[in-house]
Design a protein around this motif. Sequence first.
Motif, short mmCIF file in Angstrom:
data_model
loop_
_atom_site.label_atom_id
_atom_site.label_comp_id
_atom_site.label_asym_id
_atom_site.label_seq_id
_atom_site.Cartn_x
_atom_site.Cartn_y
_atom_site.Cartn_z
N ASN A 46 -19.53 23.20 -76.75
CA ASN A 46 -18.19 23.60 -76.76
C ASN A 46 -17.33 22.24 -76.35
O ASN A 46 -17.70 21.64 -75.52
CB ASN A 46 -17.96 24.65 -75.64
CG ASN A 46 -18.57 26.05 -75.78
OD1 ASN A 46 -19.39 26.08 -76.70
ND2 ASN A 46 -18.20 27.20 -75.23
N GLU A 47 -16.29 22.06 -77.11
CA GLU A 47 -15.62 21.08 -77.05
C GLU A 47 -14.88 20.37 -75.83
O GLU A 47 -15.04 19.47 -75.34
CB GLU A 47 -14.40 21.16 -78.05
CG GLU A 47 -13.72 19.86 -78.68
CD GLU A 47 -14.77 18.89 -79.22
OE1 GLU A 47 -14.83 17.69 -78.88
OE2 GLU A 47 -15.51 19.21 -80.23
N SER A 48 -14.80 21.44 -74.97
CA SER A 48 -14.28 21.23 -73.74
C SER A 48 -15.04 20.55 -72.44
O SER A 48 -14.68 19.88 -71.80
CB SER A 48 -13.82 22.53 -73.02
OG SER A 48 -14.99 23.31 -72.70
N ILE A 49 -16.55 20.46 -73.02
CA ILE A 49 -17.54 19.91 -71.96
C ILE A 49 -18.27 18.70 -72.62
O ILE A 49 -19.01 18.08 -71.90
CB ILE A 49 -18.40 20.92 -71.61
CG1 ILE A 49 -19.24 21.52 -72.66
CG2 ILE A 49 -17.83 21.89 -70.73
CD1 ILE A 49 -20.42 22.19 -72.16
N ARG A 50 -18.03 18.44 -73.96
CA ARG A 50 -18.64 17.23 -74.74
C ARG A 50 -18.58 15.91 -73.93
O ARG A 50 -19.39 15.28 -73.69
CB ARG A 50 -18.12 17.26 -76.17
CG ARG A 50 -18.82 16.02 -76.65
CD ARG A 50 -18.30 16.07 -78.29
NE ARG A 50 -19.16 16.90 -79.27
CZ ARG A 50 -20.32 16.57 -79.63
NH1 ARG A 50 -20.91 15.58 -79.29
NH2 ARG A 50 -21.05 17.46 -80.36
N LYS B 121 -17.55 15.48 -71.02
CA LYS B 121 -18.08 15.25 -69.67
C LYS B 121 -19.57 15.00 -69.78
O LYS B 121 -20.05 14.07 -68.75
CB LYS B 121 -17.87 16.54 -68.80
CG LYS B 121 -18.36 16.70 -67.53
CD LYS B 121 -18.18 17.82 -66.74
CE LYS B 121 -18.85 17.95 -65.64
NZ LYS B 121 -18.38 19.34 -64.89
N ILE B 122 -20.29 15.57 -70.77
CA ILE B 122 -21.63 15.26 -70.71
C ILE B 122 -21.99 13.90 -71.25
O ILE B 122 -22.77 13.24 -70.67
CB ILE B 122 -22.28 16.36 -71.90
CG1 ILE B 122 -22.38 18.00 -71.07
CG2 ILE B 122 -23.77 16.00 -72.12
CD1 ILE B 122 -22.60 19.00 -72.11
N ILE B 123 -21.44 13.19 -72.22
CA ILE B 123 -21.42 12.06 -72.58
C ILE B 123 -21.45 10.99 -71.40
O ILE B 123 -22.10 10.29 -71.25
CB ILE B 123 -20.48 11.53 -73.45
CG1 ILE B 123 -20.81 12.13 -74.87
CG2 ILE B 123 -20.44 10.01 -73.63
CD1 ILE B 123 -19.53 12.18 -75.89
N THR B 124 -20.48 11.27 -70.36
CA THR B 124 -20.50 10.35 -69.33
C THR B 124 -21.56 10.53 -68.24
O THR B 124 -21.92 9.72 -67.20
CB THR B 124 -19.07 10.76 -68.58
OG1 THR B 124 -19.33 12.06 -67.78
CG2 THR B 124 -17.98 10.73 -69.30
N ASP C 54 -21.80 27.70 -76.02
CA ASP C 54 -21.79 28.61 -75.06
C ASP C 54 -22.74 28.63 -73.95
O ASP C 54 -23.05 29.64 -73.39
CB ASP C 54 -21.69 30.26 -75.53
CG ASP C 54 -20.53 30.28 -76.42
OD1 ASP C 54 -19.24 29.83 -75.97
OD2 ASP C 54 -20.42 31.05 -77.50
N ALA C 55 -23.44 27.62 -73.94
CA ALA C 55 -24.79 27.49 -72.89
C ALA C 55 -24.04 27.21 -71.59
O ALA C 55 -23.03 26.47 -71.60
CB ALA C 55 -25.64 26.38 -73.23
N LYS C 56 -24.49 27.70 -70.48
CA LYS C 56 -24.42 27.08 -69.23
C LYS C 56 -24.98 26.04 -68.73
O LYS C 56 -26.16 25.85 -68.90
CB LYS C 56 -24.75 28.37 -68.07
CG LYS C 56 -23.98 29.62 -68.25
CD LYS C 56 -24.37 30.86 -67.37
CE LYS C 56 -23.72 32.17 -67.58
NZ LYS C 56 -24.25 33.05 -67.01
N LEU C 57 -24.31 24.93 -68.39
CA LEU C 57 -25.02 23.65 -68.28
C LEU C 57 -24.62 23.05 -67.00
O LEU C 57 -24.58 21.70 -66.94
CB LEU C 57 -24.36 22.75 -69.42
CG LEU C 57 -24.71 23.22 -70.92
CD1 LEU C 57 -24.08 22.35 -71.98
CD2 LEU C 57 -26.42 23.11 -71.19
N ASP C 58 -24.25 23.73 -66.15
CA ASP C 58 -23.74 23.28 -64.50
C ASP C 58 -25.20 22.61 -63.98
O ASP C 58 -26.29 22.99 -63.89
CB ASP C 58 -23.55 24.39 -63.51
CG ASP C 58 -22.08 25.11 -64.20
OD1 ASP C 58 -21.33 24.29 -64.86
OD2 ASP C 58 -22.07 26.25 -63.99
N GLY C 59 -24.79 21.26 -63.37
CA GLY C 59 -25.88 20.62 -62.78
C GLY C 59 -27.07 20.18 -63.43
O GLY C 59 -28.19 19.61 -62.91
N VAL C 60 -26.95 20.23 -64.87
CA VAL C 60 -28.03 19.64 -65.77
C VAL C 60 -28.09 17.98 -65.55
O VAL C 60 -27.16 17.16 -65.62
CB VAL C 60 -27.82 20.01 -67.24
CG1 VAL C 60 -28.67 19.01 -68.18
CG2 VAL C 60 -27.83 21.28 -67.34
#
Length: 198
Positions: free
Chosen positions: A187-191, A193-196, A168-174
């Motif tokens: 959260n599974e929905s962003i994992r 995307k982060i890997i890329t 539930d962390a906000k990770l925009d623009g990290v």
Amino acid sequence: MSVRKQVLTKIQKAIKHNEKVDNLDIKKTDLSFLDLSGVIADRLSGQKTNFNAALLSNASFRDCNFDEACFQDSNLQEADIADCFFYKTQFQNARMNKTKLAISFCSEACFDGVDLSDSTLVGTSFDNASFINAILKRTDAKSVAFIGADLTGADLSNGDFEEADFTDAKLDGVNWKGANIYGAIFNESIRNKIITLI
């Protein structure tokens, strides 16, 4: 003698003689803009204490309570901190690079704009804390809890976040470039995307 003067006298005497300040009550004391570099303190009661723009480089804090204290614009470079409480504590724009902040509780604390590069945060909880535009480059944050934290625009490049919890962390623009997120929880929905972005 004022409470501030009494506290300051005890701390400065301890620093001068390389002695430990132990079990001192400094709650709500204004220690802003002071040079307290190298202070060694255990069991301080520092709730709501004002360290705004204070020099605290190479300080050592153990088992202290700094809930709702203010370290805004302070210098905590190379400080050694463990087993401390920082609930709703303000650190905006503090310099904390090469700091060790271990096994501490920083729920709802504000680290916006803080430089935590090359620091060690192992075992610390930052639940619902704010790290907007903070710098955590090359930071060792294994098993750290960032549950519900706001890391918008933070630089986590080349940091070690193995098994950290970003639920539930906000990770925009990290900036994740070169970061280790092996076993980290998202959260599974962003994992994916982060890997890329690594």
